[in-house]
Write a protein that holds these residues in place. Structure first.
Motif, PDB file in Angstrom:
ATOM      1  N   THR A 233       0.806  -1.218   0.000  1.00 15.73           N
ATOM      2  CA  THR A 233       0.000   0.000   0.000  1.00 15.73           C
ATOM      3  C   THR A 233       0.841   1.272   0.000  1.00 15.73           C
ATOM      4  N   VAL A 234       2.115   1.200   0.390  1.00 13.43           N
ATOM      5  CA  VAL A 234       2.950   2.395   0.497  1.00 13.43           C
ATOM      6  C   VAL A 234       4.248   2.162  -0.269  1.00 13.43           C
ATOM      7  N   GLU A 235       4.512   2.992  -1.256  1.00 10.07           N
ATOM      8  CA  GLU A 235       5.712   2.822  -2.068  1.00 10.07           C
ATOM      9  C   GLU A 235       6.936   3.482  -1.447  1.00 10.07           C
ATOM     10  N   ASP A 236       6.765   4.629  -0.793  1.00  7.56           N
ATOM     11  CA  ASP A 236       7.898   5.347  -0.239  1.00  7.56           C
ATOM     12  C   ASP A 236       8.560   4.534   0.865  1.00  7.56           C
ATOM     13  N   PRO A 237       9.862   4.256   0.770  1.00  4.56           N
ATOM     14  CA  PRO A 237      10.514   3.381   1.755  1.00  4.56           C
ATOM     15  C   PRO A 237      10.531   3.958   3.163  1.00  4.56           C
ATOM     16  N   GLU A 238      10.674   5.269   3.308  1.00  5.66           N
ATOM     17  CA  GLU A 238      10.696   5.861   4.650  1.00  5.66           C
ATOM     18  C   GLU A 238       9.341   5.718   5.333  1.00  5.66           C
ATOM     19  N   ARG A 239       8.280   6.001   4.605  1.00  7.31           N
ATOM     20  CA  ARG A 239       6.941   5.831   5.173  1.00  7.31           C
ATOM     21  C   ARG A 239       6.655   4.366   5.491  1.00  7.31           C
ATOM     22  N   ARG A 240       7.093   3.482   4.588  1.00  4.31           N
ATOM     23  CA  ARG A 240       6.868   2.056   4.795  1.00  4.31           C
ATOM     24  C   ARG A 240       7.605   1.553   6.024  1.00  4.31           C
ATOM     25  N   ASP A 241       8.856   1.990   6.211  1.00  2.00           N
ATOM     26  CA  ASP A 241       9.612   1.565   7.389  1.00  2.00           C
ATOM     27  C   ASP A 241       8.963   2.091   8.671  1.00  2.00           C
ATOM     28  N   PHE A 242       8.478   3.322   8.621  1.00  2.00           N
ATOM     29  CA  PHE A 242       7.809   3.889   9.798  1.00  2.00           C
ATOM     30  C   PHE A 242       6.563   3.079  10.145  1.00  2.00           C
ATOM     31  N   MET A 243       5.752   2.763   9.142  1.00  2.00           N
ATOM     32  CA  MET A 243       4.527   2.011   9.393  1.00  2.00           C
ATOM     33  C   MET A 243       4.841   0.629   9.948  1.00  2.00           C
ATOM     34  N   ARG A 244       5.837  -0.023   9.386  1.00  2.00           N
ATOM     35  CA  ARG A 244       6.215  -1.354   9.881  1.00  2.00           C
ATOM     36  C   ARG A 244       6.718  -1.269  11.320  1.00  2.00           C
ATOM     37  N   ALA A 245       7.525  -0.248  11.611  1.00  2.00           N
ATOM     38  CA  ALA A 245       8.038  -0.090  12.970  1.00  2.00           C
ATOM     39  C   ALA A 245       6.899   0.167  13.948  1.00  2.00           C
ATOM     40  N   TYR A 246       5.915   0.950  13.527  1.00  2.00           N
ATOM     41  CA  TYR A 246       4.776   1.244  14.396  1.00  2.00           C
ATOM     42  C   TYR A 246       3.973  -0.037  14.667  1.00  2.00           C
ATOM     43  N   LEU A 247       3.700  -0.795  13.618  1.00  2.00           N
ATOM     44  CA  LEU A 247       2.934  -2.032  13.780  1.00  2.00           C
ATOM     45  C   LEU A 247       3.693  -3.038  14.642  1.00  2.00           C
ATOM     46  N   ASP A 248       4.995  -3.123  14.460  1.00  2.00           N
ATOM     47  CA  ASP A 248       5.797  -4.025  15.294  1.00  2.00           C
ATOM     48  C   ASP A 248       5.785  -3.581  16.760  1.00  2.00           C
ATOM     49  N   SER A 249       5.785  -2.267  16.990  1.00  2.00           N
ATOM     50  CA  SER A 249       5.720  -1.760  18.368  1.00  2.00           C
ATOM     51  C   SER A 249       4.404  -2.161  19.027  1.00  2.00           C
ATOM     52  N   VAL A 250       3.318  -2.112  18.263  1.00  2.00           N
ATOM     53  CA  VAL A 250       2.022  -2.546  18.797  1.00  2.00           C
ATOM     54  C   VAL A 250       2.064  -4.033  19.126  1.00  2.00           C
ATOM     55  N   SER A 251       2.650  -4.840  18.240  1.00  2.00           N
ATOM     56  CA  SER A 251       2.749  -6.283  18.483  1.00  2.00           C
ATOM     57  C   SER A 251       3.477  -6.588  19.784  1.00  2.00           C
ATOM     58  N   ARG A 252       4.532  -5.836  20.042  1.00  2.00           N
ATOM     59  CA  ARG A 252       5.353  -6.124  21.217  1.00  2.00           C
ATOM     60  C   ARG A 252       4.663  -5.741  22.524  1.00  2.00           C
ATOM     61  N   LEU A 253       3.579  -4.981  22.446  1.00  2.00           N
ATOM     62  CA  LEU A 253       2.809  -4.654  23.649  1.00  2.00           C
ATOM     63  C   LEU A 253       1.879  -5.793  24.067  1.00  2.00           C
ATOM     64  N   ILE A 254       1.595  -6.710  23.156  1.00  2.00           N
ATOM     65  CA  ILE A 254       0.659  -7.795  23.441  1.00  2.00           C
ATOM     66  C   ILE A 254       1.326  -8.817  24.351  1.00  2.00           C
ATOM     67  N   GLU A 255       0.774  -9.007  25.523  1.00  2.00           N
ATOM     68  CA  GLU A 255       1.322  -9.999  26.446  1.00  2.00           C
ATOM     69  C   GLU A 255       0.825 -11.393  26.066  1.00  2.00           C
ATOM     70  N   PRO A 256       1.614 -12.440  26.370  1.00  2.00           N
ATOM     71  CA  PRO A 256       1.177 -13.804  26.047  1.00  2.00           C
ATOM     72  C   PRO A 256      -0.137 -14.134  26.716  1.00  2.00           C
ATOM     73  N   GLU A 257      -0.924 -14.936  26.025  1.00  2.00           N
ATOM     74  CA  GLU A 257      -2.178 -15.408  26.622  1.00  2.00           C
ATOM     75  C   GLU A 257      -1.844 -16.187  27.885  1.00  2.00           C
ATOM     76  N   PRO A 258      -2.620 -16.004  28.952  1.00  2.00           N
ATOM     77  CA  PRO A 258      -2.327 -16.708  30.202  1.00  2.00           C
ATOM     78  C   PRO A 258      -2.122 -18.202  29.978  1.00  2.00           C
ATOM     79  N   GLY A 259      -0.978 -18.711  30.448  1.00  2.00           N
ATOM     80  CA  GLY A 259      -0.691 -20.132  30.326  1.00  2.00           C
ATOM     81  C   GLY A 259      -0.105 -20.535  28.996  1.00  2.00           C
ATOM     82  N   GLY A 260       0.223 -19.551  28.152  1.00  2.62           N
ATOM     83  CA  GLY A 260       0.739 -19.901  26.839  1.00  2.62           C
ATOM     84  C   GLY A 260       1.781 -18.916  26.365  1.00  2.62           C
TER      85      GLY A 260
END
Length: 270
Positions: A233-260
């Protein structure tokens, strides 16, 4: 890649290092201040929640995952004690807990006198835990006068609910629009180098409200947030890297499901 690295990839090294040092000092202050205030009622709890939220956003921008999760837990706890629906919103999105107990199954009319942004998040919480048909959604949306906007980046309630009611392409478009708005806001703040280095420019480095919408719109249960579509969806590499970094930051906030453990990356079905 962290958000700090993504947004400063073209900046001089000394500017990046000064910014990093400033943010690390701010993070230490916010955590110490939040831990030093006693919880004693709605107003103090909201003050503590604000400190924890700012700490979580600062840590997420820096890529300090441990501090970000710690601050997220503190923010969720303080907001819930203050009776603010966003506390349970954070818990349901990232901490593996059930949606809010104080939002009635019958609908958000049971939680008056909550209004404005708090009511909007209560509607969102309610939509997260029960299927909605077109008639029910229309009734909920009809309870808001005009097209009131919420969050730093200003979405309407229809946009808020679209995260749980629309198809994958619509959700991706919504997220992409607001991520690019966040990118442009940070780029604008960088133009004043002195204010940017000292973090005196009024700009959000990371937005927890947007993080919630990303988590519910682009991930399934406790899977990571899907990032592959940004390349399409985004051709510009700087914008694409920013979006990927933002999405990865959100992923890292998710704690494991209890017991897993966190499972492998998943893709959101249509």
């Amino acid at each position: 890649m962290t958000l700090l690295q993504a947004i400063t990839r073209q900046a001089p090294p000394d500017e990046t290092q000064e910014l990093r040092s400033t943010l690390q000092a701010r993070l230490r202050y916010l955590i110490a201040r939040a831990e030093g205030l006693p919880m004693a009622g709605r107003a103090p709890d909201m003050a503590i929640a604000t400190l924890w939220l700012d700490a979580c956003e600062t840590a997420s921008f820096l890529g300090d995952d441990g501090a970000a999760r710690r601050a997220l837990r503190g923010a969720a706890r303080a907001l819930t004690l203050a009776g603010n629906p966003f506390g349970e919103t954070l818990s349901a999105a990232f901490l593996g807990r059930s949606p809010p107990l104080f939002v009635a199954l019958e609908g958000v009319d049971e939680i008056a006198p909550v209004q404005g942004a708090e009511r909007a998040w209560a509607v969102f919480n309610s939509a997260q835990r029960q299927p909605w048909n077109a008639e029910a959604l229309a009734a909920q949306r009809g309870g808001f006068a005009g097209a009131e906007r919420f969050g730093r980046l200003g979405w309407t309630q229809d946009e808020l609910l679209s995260v749980v009611t629309e198809g994958r392409e619509q959700r991706q478009a919504f997220v992409a629009t607001h991520l690019l708005a966040q990118y442009h806001a940070l780029r604008a703040a960088q133009r004043n180098t002195d204010l940017w280095r000292r973090q005196l420019a009024p700009v959000a480095l990371f937005d927890m409200e947007l993080a919630v919408l990303i988590r519910h719109g682009l991930a399934e249960r406790w899977g990571e947030v899907s990032t592959h579509w940004t390349a399409q969806t985004v051709e510009d590499p700087e914008r694409r890297d920013f979006m990927r970094a933002y999405l990865d930051s959100v992923s890292r906030l998710i704690e494991p499901e209890p017991g897993g453990e966190l499972p492998l990356r998943v893709e959101q079905p249509v």
